[in-house]
Each structure stands twice: as C-alpha cells, then as structure tokens.
Design a protein around this motif. Structure first.
Motif, PDB file in Angstrom:
ATOM      1  N   UNK A 143      -4.889  29.827  29.060  1.00 34.36           N
ATOM      2  CA  UNK A 143      -4.316  29.676  27.719  1.00 34.36           C
ATOM      3  C   UNK A 143      -5.278  29.982  26.578  1.00 34.36           C
ATOM      4  N   UNK A 144      -6.574  29.894  26.813  1.00 39.09           N
ATOM      5  CA  UNK A 144      -7.545  30.102  25.728  1.00 39.09           C
ATOM      6  C   UNK A 144      -8.039  31.536  25.796  1.00 39.09           C
ATOM      7  N   UNK A 145      -7.227  32.441  25.309  1.00 38.83           N
ATOM      8  CA  UNK A 145      -7.529  33.863  25.433  1.00 38.83           C
ATOM      9  C   UNK A 145      -8.310  34.416  24.246  1.00 38.83           C
ATOM     10  N   UNK A 146      -8.336  33.678  23.147  1.00 34.55           N
ATOM     11  CA  UNK A 146      -9.087  34.097  21.959  1.00 34.55           C
ATOM     12  C   UNK A 146     -10.045  32.967  21.605  1.00 34.55           C
ATOM     13  N   UNK A 147     -11.323  33.173  21.865  1.00 33.25           N
ATOM     14  CA  UNK A 147     -12.316  32.113  21.718  1.00 33.25           C
ATOM     15  C   UNK A 147     -12.674  31.812  20.260  1.00 33.25           C
ATOM     16  N   UNK A 148     -12.216  32.633  19.344  1.00 40.15           N
ATOM     17  CA  UNK A 148     -12.546  32.394  17.934  1.00 40.15           C
ATOM     18  C   UNK A 148     -11.835  31.144  17.435  1.00 40.15           C
ATOM     19  N   UNK A 149     -12.514  30.325  16.622  1.00 38.60           N
ATOM     20  CA  UNK A 149     -11.836  29.178  16.023  1.00 38.60           C
ATOM     21  C   UNK A 149     -10.650  29.643  15.180  1.00 38.60           C
ATOM     22  N   UNK A 150      -9.632  28.810  15.083  1.00 38.60           N
ATOM     23  CA  UNK A 150      -8.420  29.163  14.352  1.00 38.60           C
ATOM     24  C   UNK A 150      -8.719  29.571  12.907  1.00 38.60           C
ATOM     25  N   UNK A 151      -9.617  28.845  12.226  1.00 38.15           N
ATOM     26  CA  UNK A 151      -9.919  29.168  10.829  1.00 38.15           C
ATOM     27  C   UNK A 151     -10.505  30.569  10.699  1.00 38.15           C
ATOM     28  N   UNK A 152     -11.317  31.000  11.643  1.00 40.35           N
ATOM     29  CA  UNK A 152     -11.879  32.348  11.617  1.00 40.35           C
ATOM     30  C   UNK A 152     -10.787  33.381  11.866  1.00 40.35           C
ATOM     31  N   UNK A 153      -9.908  33.128  12.840  1.00 42.11           N
ATOM     32  CA  UNK A 153      -8.800  34.053  13.114  1.00 42.11           C
ATOM     33  C   UNK A 153      -7.938  34.233  11.877  1.00 42.11           C
ATOM     34  N   UNK A 154      -7.649  33.117  11.194  1.00 43.56           N
ATOM     35  CA  UNK A 154      -6.811  33.197   9.998  1.00 43.56           C
ATOM     36  C   UNK A 154      -7.495  33.992   8.892  1.00 43.56           C
ATOM     37  N   UNK A 155      -8.790  33.781   8.687  1.00 41.18           N
ATOM     38  CA  UNK A 155      -9.513  34.538   7.670  1.00 41.18           C
ATOM     39  C   UNK A 155      -9.543  36.027   7.996  1.00 41.18           C
ATOM     40  N   UNK A 156      -9.755  36.346   9.265  1.00 39.15           N
ATOM     41  CA  UNK A 156      -9.796  37.738   9.672  1.00 39.15           C
ATOM     42  C   UNK A 156      -8.417  38.394   9.516  1.00 39.15           C
ATOM     43  N   UNK A 157      -7.358  37.649   9.827  1.00 35.48           N
ATOM     44  CA  UNK A 157      -5.999  38.178   9.659  1.00 35.48           C
ATOM     45  C   UNK A 157      -5.699  38.424   8.192  1.00 35.48           C
ATOM     46  N   UNK A 158      -6.122  37.521   7.312  1.00 33.87           N
ATOM     47  CA  UNK A 158      -5.910  37.688   5.877  1.00 33.87           C
ATOM     48  C   UNK A 158      -6.685  38.898   5.354  1.00 33.87           C
ATOM     49  N   UNK A 159      -7.905  39.070   5.834  1.00 29.86           N
ATOM     50  CA  UNK A 159      -8.720  40.193   5.382  1.00 29.86           C
ATOM     51  C   UNK A 159      -8.119  41.531   5.831  1.00 29.86           C
ATOM     52  N   UNK A 160      -7.566  41.571   7.034  1.00 32.83           N
ATOM     53  CA  UNK A 160      -6.990  42.825   7.516  1.00 32.83           C
ATOM     54  C   UNK A 160      -5.648  43.122   6.855  1.00 32.83           C
ATOM     55  N   UNK A 161      -4.972  42.080   6.342  1.00 32.73           N
ATOM     56  CA  UNK A 161      -3.692  42.283   5.660  1.00 32.73           C
ATOM     57  C   UNK A 161      -3.879  42.735   4.220  1.00 32.73           C
ATOM     58  N   UNK A 162      -5.076  42.580   3.706  1.00 34.40           N
ATOM     59  CA  UNK A 162      -5.335  42.948   2.291  1.00 34.40           C
ATOM     60  C   UNK A 162      -5.514  44.432   2.110  1.00 34.40           C
TER      61      UNK A 162
END
Length: 68
Positions: free
Chosen positions: A49-68
């Motif tokens: 189940x833990x396929x993405x080792x990045x903390x959730x807050x980092x994933x969210x920041x990276x997703x926001x940056x790529x959406x900009x």
C-alpha cells in the motif's frame, strides 16, 4: 523487533507507515489502519500500500507546483 510478536500497521497524517507491537498503545499522531499479524504479514501489507514514500505534504506541494 520480536519475530513471534503480533504487530499492527500504523499510519500518520503524512501517510507514512510503521509497524507497532499490537499490545502497545498507539503513539500520538499515529492511527491504526486495521492490519494486524506477524512482522512479515504487516511488512508485506505496507509494501503493497505504501507505493509513494514522499510525505503527503510534499506530494501536495509538488502537485500544486506542476499544476501552475
């Protein structure tokens, strides 16, 4: 870790996982996910189940940056 003990899988608010002895109180900031068993069973569950080792807050920041 005790190979003969029963473990449970915990997850924190950052979606990080940990194995914890089932007979111990869950530490603050961690939550039971419902999986309990041997060390090997719990480790296999975490691996599944833990396929993405990045903390959730980092994933969210990276997703926001790529959406900009």
């Amino acid at each position: 870790m005790d190979e003969n003990a029963t473990y449970q899988v915990l997850r924190n608010d950052e979606d990080q996982y940990s194995l914890w002895l089932a007979d111990l109180d869950v530490p603050a900031g961690w939550h039971q996910v419902g999986k309990q068993g041997t060390k090997e069973e719990c480790s296999a569950y975490v691996d599944e189940v833990w396929t993405d080792m990045r903390p959730r807050s980092l994933r969210e920041r990276m997703d926001q940056a790529s959406a900009s």
